[in-house]
Design an enzyme around this catalytic site. Structure first.
Site, PDB file in Angstrom:
ATOM      1  CB  SER A  12     -16.232   6.311 -13.362  1.00  0.00           C
ATOM      2  OG  SER A  12     -15.945   6.710 -14.676  1.00  0.00           O
ATOM      3  CG  HIS A  37     -12.528   7.576 -10.915  1.00  0.00           C
ATOM      4  ND1 HIS A  37     -11.368   7.221 -10.246  1.00  0.00           N
ATOM      5  CD2 HIS A  37     -12.403   7.095 -12.183  1.00  0.00           C
ATOM      6  CE1 HIS A  37     -10.582   6.549 -11.087  1.00  0.00           C
ATOM      7  NE2 HIS A  37     -11.183   6.479 -12.266  1.00  0.00           N
ATOM      8  CG  ASP A  39     -12.412   7.571 -16.028  1.00  0.00           C
ATOM      9  OD1 ASP A  39     -11.468   7.008 -15.448  1.00  0.00           O
ATOM     10  OD2 ASP A  39     -13.603   7.285 -15.827  1.00  0.00           O
ATOM     11  CG  MET A  41      -9.461   8.395 -21.135  1.00  0.00           C
ATOM     12  SD  MET A  41     -10.629   7.242 -21.889  1.00  0.00           S
ATOM     13  CE  MET A  41     -11.513   6.683 -20.421  1.00  0.00           C
ATOM     14  CG  HIS A  71      -7.932   6.790 -13.885  1.00  0.00           C
ATOM     15  ND1 HIS A  71      -8.734   5.731 -14.252  1.00  0.00           N
ATOM     16  CD2 HIS A  71      -6.650   6.377 -14.067  1.00  0.00           C
ATOM     17  CE1 HIS A  71      -7.963   4.718 -14.641  1.00  0.00           C
ATOM     18  NE2 HIS A  71      -6.704   5.091 -14.539  1.00  0.00           N
ATOM     19  CG  MET A  73      -6.611   6.063 -17.992  1.00  0.00           C
ATOM     20  SD  MET A  73      -8.187   5.299 -18.386  1.00  0.00           S
ATOM     21  CE  MET A  73      -9.306   6.432 -17.577  1.00  0.00           C
ATOM     22  CG  MET A 142      -6.692   0.298 -14.312  1.00  0.00           C
ATOM     23  SD  MET A 142      -8.143   1.365 -14.114  1.00  0.00           S
ATOM     24  CE  MET A 142      -9.104   0.933 -15.567  1.00  0.00           C
ATOM     25  CG  ASP A 176     -11.815   2.579 -12.723  1.00  0.00           C
ATOM     26  OD1 ASP A 176     -12.991   2.337 -13.058  1.00  0.00           O
ATOM     27  OD2 ASP A 176     -11.123   3.465 -13.257  1.00  0.00           O
TER      28      ASP A 176
END
Length: 228
Positions: A12, A37, A39, A41, A71, A73, A142, A176
């Site tokens: 990540s 990966h 992230d 958000m 990913h 979120m 998670m 993760d």
């Protein structure tokens, strides 16, 4: 022909120097990472805010052959399917918790040419995702609360991984959050084969050595399961 589950290590970049995103990403790939990966958000589903598809698209132009997993979120995952497909993302992983129509989002992702990843937060029982697993290429369990890096690994999430591996032996299962050399063995024994590790890899003195250690732990368990 039955699919063989393989180990994949996807650092990540959340805790990397985001002003040097490409250089940091290339450093991780040179260290042995199988994928990145990313992230994403939105400041709503989780309290943090990172980057969106323009940044991912720029990164893709620099790394045309790298597997990129986003990913997501985000509160409204269907909203970002087309933009991330435009950025040539390989796998679109979204949380089921805020999603009103999980099958619709899965279908849109697949129609857009991306693989489908389903993610669950620590407080979400595995039974909530069970009916959607056949629509997915991967399930992300998670092992911290989503939103921030550097949190402590939650060992009590491993029964979810064990259940998935027992019931879906060829499924890609990702963990993760707080995953590193001190926690990899328990993840591997539970059945995880896609390993997201942020702080433990990025802040390591020797990232290639850490990635090698993670891979060897997972491969050992995969070989044990194959040979049983």
């Amino acid at each position: 022909m039955e699919k063989i589950v393989s180990c994949k290590i996807g650092p990540s970049i959340l805790n990397a120097d985001l002003s040097q995103l490409y250089d940091e990403s290339q450093r991780l790939l040179d260290s042995g990472a199988d994928y990145l990966h990313l992230d994403v958000m939105d400041g709503t589903f989780v309290p943090n805010l990172t980057f969106g598809h323009p940044v991912v698209k720029c990164l893709r132009t620099k790394l045309p052959n790298t597997m990129l997993e986003t990913h997501m979120m985000v509160q409204n995952p269907i909203q970002w399917v087309s933009p991330m497909a435009d950025a040539n993302v390989d796998q679109y992983t979204f949380h089921i918790e805020p999603c009103e129509d999980v099958p619709l989002v899965c279908r849109k992702i697949r129609e857009a040419g991306m693989k489908v990843g389903l993610a669950i937060k620590p407080g979400t029982p595995i039974t909530c995702i069970e009916k959607y697993i056949d629509m997915a290429d991967m399930v992300l369990v998670m092992t911290v609360e989503p939103g921030f890096g550097g949190q402590k690994f939650m060992v009590n999430m491993m029964p979810k991984v064990e259940w998935l591996r027992e019931n879906y032996p060829t499924l890609d299962i990702e963990v993760d959050g707080g995953v590193g050399p001190s926690t990899i063995d328990i993840c591997a024994k539970a059945g995880a084969n896609m390993i997201v590790s942020g702080t433990a890899v990025i802040q390591a003195e020797n990232p290639p050595q850490v990635i090698k250690f993670l891979r060897e732990s997972v491969n050992k368990q995969l070989n044990l399961k194959i040979n049983i």
